[in-house]
Design a protein around this motif. Structure first.
Motif, PDB file in Angstrom:
ATOM      1  N   TRP A 156       0.837  -1.213   0.000  1.00 44.01           N
ATOM      2  CA  TRP A 156       0.000   0.000   0.000  1.00 44.01           C
ATOM      3  C   TRP A 156       0.864   1.253   0.000  1.00 44.01           C
ATOM      4  O   TRP A 156       0.607   2.199  -0.748  1.00 44.01           O
ATOM      5  CB  TRP A 156      -0.911  -0.021   1.224  1.00 44.01           C
ATOM      6  N   GLU A 157       1.922   1.246   0.831  1.00 48.61           N
ATOM      7  CA  GLU A 157       2.803   2.408   0.916  1.00 48.61           C
ATOM      8  C   GLU A 157       3.516   2.664  -0.407  1.00 48.61           C
ATOM      9  O   GLU A 157       3.673   3.818  -0.830  1.00 48.61           O
ATOM     10  CB  GLU A 157       3.818   2.213   2.040  1.00 48.61           C
ATOM     11  N   ASN A 158       3.932   1.598  -1.068  1.00 48.21           N
ATOM     12  CA  ASN A 158       4.624   1.752  -2.356  1.00 48.21           C
ATOM     13  C   ASN A 158       3.721   2.360  -3.423  1.00 48.21           C
ATOM     14  O   ASN A 158       4.215   2.960  -4.388  1.00 48.21           O
ATOM     15  CB  ASN A 158       5.146   0.399  -2.833  1.00 48.21           C
ATOM     16  N   ASN A 159       2.417   2.193  -3.270  1.00 52.20           N
ATOM     17  CA  ASN A 159       1.471   2.686  -4.270  1.00 52.20           C
ATOM     18  C   ASN A 159       0.826   4.021  -3.894  1.00 52.20           C
ATOM     19  O   ASN A 159      -0.106   4.473  -4.575  1.00 52.20           O
ATOM     20  CB  ASN A 159       0.366   1.648  -4.498  1.00 52.20           C
ATOM     21  N   LEU A 160       1.322   4.665  -2.837  1.00 52.72           N
ATOM     22  CA  LEU A 160       0.773   5.962  -2.456  1.00 52.72           C
ATOM     23  C   LEU A 160       0.994   6.990  -3.565  1.00 52.72           C
ATOM     24  O   LEU A 160       2.057   7.011  -4.191  1.00 52.72           O
ATOM     25  CB  LEU A 160       1.440   6.467  -1.174  1.00 52.72           C
TER      26      LEU A 160
END
Length: 415
Positions: free
Chosen positions: A200-204
């Motif tokens: 999720w963080e990588n796709n922010l």
């Protein structure tokens, strides 16, 4: 707009006082879209002040200075400001009238020349009235940079910022919208949460930044974004928060930009019209203190006993001495008794109890240093859990406080 905050005073550098001004100013500036580039504390020294001013002028649009504006000889800020701007001091009649009135109405001692000198300000300065003190705020515009000097007394500085400085900043031009949403978690460490959120963080989106803010037993996750399109920022951050709840709902205990776990607990108690009491040993009343610091806590907090000594658990709470004798004062059974007795004593819906060995010595129990038992009593049940909190006394106490609040919060959510 970019800002530098400079606090002046040897008392800060030698640890005599803590600089709370900078934190408060940073928070207020952030709310209006001003980015704080640097915060520095410097001594009451001419060369140090001049050097800090020169550096700040090169890197910031506005420089906020607190401290060094008192009437005594060691306060040299005004004179140094004049030197920096090639200016001179002149008497400001409005400030003199204000100082005279303050002495007449509130100060029993006669006004001396040193007090009158508070009305001397740099000729280029726009005076910002200080309703709570004698030293005025001073706003100086120099080429592309604004310098604002304010007294270091916190309540005076806050009034000057709120009533004078911030409105003037807002009038300069359009500022970006800055938005933060903070999720409070408990029960899992920073690295565990980061692993769960990695994809999720990588796709922010690029305009949203995530920060992990760990404490003892809790982690705050702050999503931040800034830009000129307020609606876009609010909508996209909200979308990411919804995803966050799906991914780690089991450890989320609340949401607030400024508040802590204890705020979340008090909010839940109010929301559910429930009350709580505490019986504290190793935490020494700190849980009760945190709760009562929150406005409106009197509606939900019934009272507390600090039964630090073993005998006080018997005398004040009515813990059976035979239980202490059989199981030790640091035990599951004693923590359970403490919570149950506190709930009855204070006629509360819930009660929290702590007993443990924070160290550095073992005290009245053979339990190893760091051993803590937390008791919880609810309208339906009572139980106690054992924890090992390490061997550093302050960390043991703080981790115990956070874990006790986490357990209470989980009970409240389950209702």
């Amino acid at each position: 707009m970019q800002a530098t905050i400079i606090t002046i005073g040897d008392e800060i550098l030698i640890g005599q006082i803590v600089d709370t001004n900078s934190a408060w100013m940073s928070h207020e500036l952030n709310k209006i879209g001003v980015n704080v580039y640097e915060i520095i504390s410097i001594s009451d020294d001419r060369d140090h002040i001049l050097s800090a001013f020169a550096k700040a002028k090169q890197q910031s649009d506005i420089v906020l200075v607190t401290g060094g504006l008192g009437p005594t000889k060691d306060d040299i800020t005004k004179k140094t400001i004049c030197e920096f701007f090639d200016d001179h001091l002149e008497l400001n009649q409005e400030v003199l009238d204000h100082v005279t009135r303050l002495f007449k109405e509130y100060v029993k001692a006669p006004m001396v020349d040193m007090n009158k000198d508070q009305a001397l300000v740099p000729s280029r300065a726009q005076v910002i009235s200080n309703q709570y003190g004698t030293a005025p705020g001073m706003w100086i515009e120099d080429e592309e940079t604004i310098f604002v000097s304010m007294p270091g007394v916190p309540f005076e500085m806050k009034a000057l910022m709120s009533d004078g400085v911030i409105p003037k900043i807002l009038n300069i031009g359009e500022l970006p919208f800055i938005h933060h949403r903070t999720i409070l978690t408990a029960g899992q460490g920073e690295s565990t949460i980061a692993t769960r959120l990695e994809q999720w963080e990588n796709n922010l989106p690029a305009h949203i930044k995530l920060a992990y803010l760990p404490s003892l037993g809790t982690v705050r996750l702050r999503l931040s974004s800034r830009g000129m399109d307020k609606d876009f920022i609010l909508r996209t951050v909200d979308d990411q928060i919804k995803q966050l709840y799906v991914l780690i709902n089991d450890v989320i205990v609340g949401e607030s930009n400024d508040e802590s776990l204890v705020h979340a607990v008090v909010h839940l108690l109010k929301e559910k019209s429930k009350t709580v009491a505490t019986a504290e040993s190793c935490t020494g009343g700190k849980i009760a203190s945190l709760i009562t610091e929150i406005p409106g806590a009197s509606k939900v907090f019934m009272g507390s006993t600090v039964t630090y000594a073993t005998q006080s658990k018997v005398d004040m709470l009515g813990v059976d001495p035979a239980i202490i004798e059989k199981y030790s004062v640091v035990s599951e059974q004693v923590a359970l008794e403490m919570a149950s007795k506190a709930r009855i004593k204070f006629k509360s819906d819930y009660a929290v109890a702590t007993t443990g060995n924070a160290g550095p010595t073992q005290g009245d129990s053979d339990a190893p240093v760091g051993t803590v038992y937390i008791g919880i009593a609810t309208p339906e049940k009572a139980y106690a859990l054992r924890f090992m909190m390490g061997n550093h006394r302050e960390r043991v106490v703080q981790k115990t406080i956070n874990k006790a609040l986490e357990l209470l919060q989980k009970e409240l959510i389950g209702q």
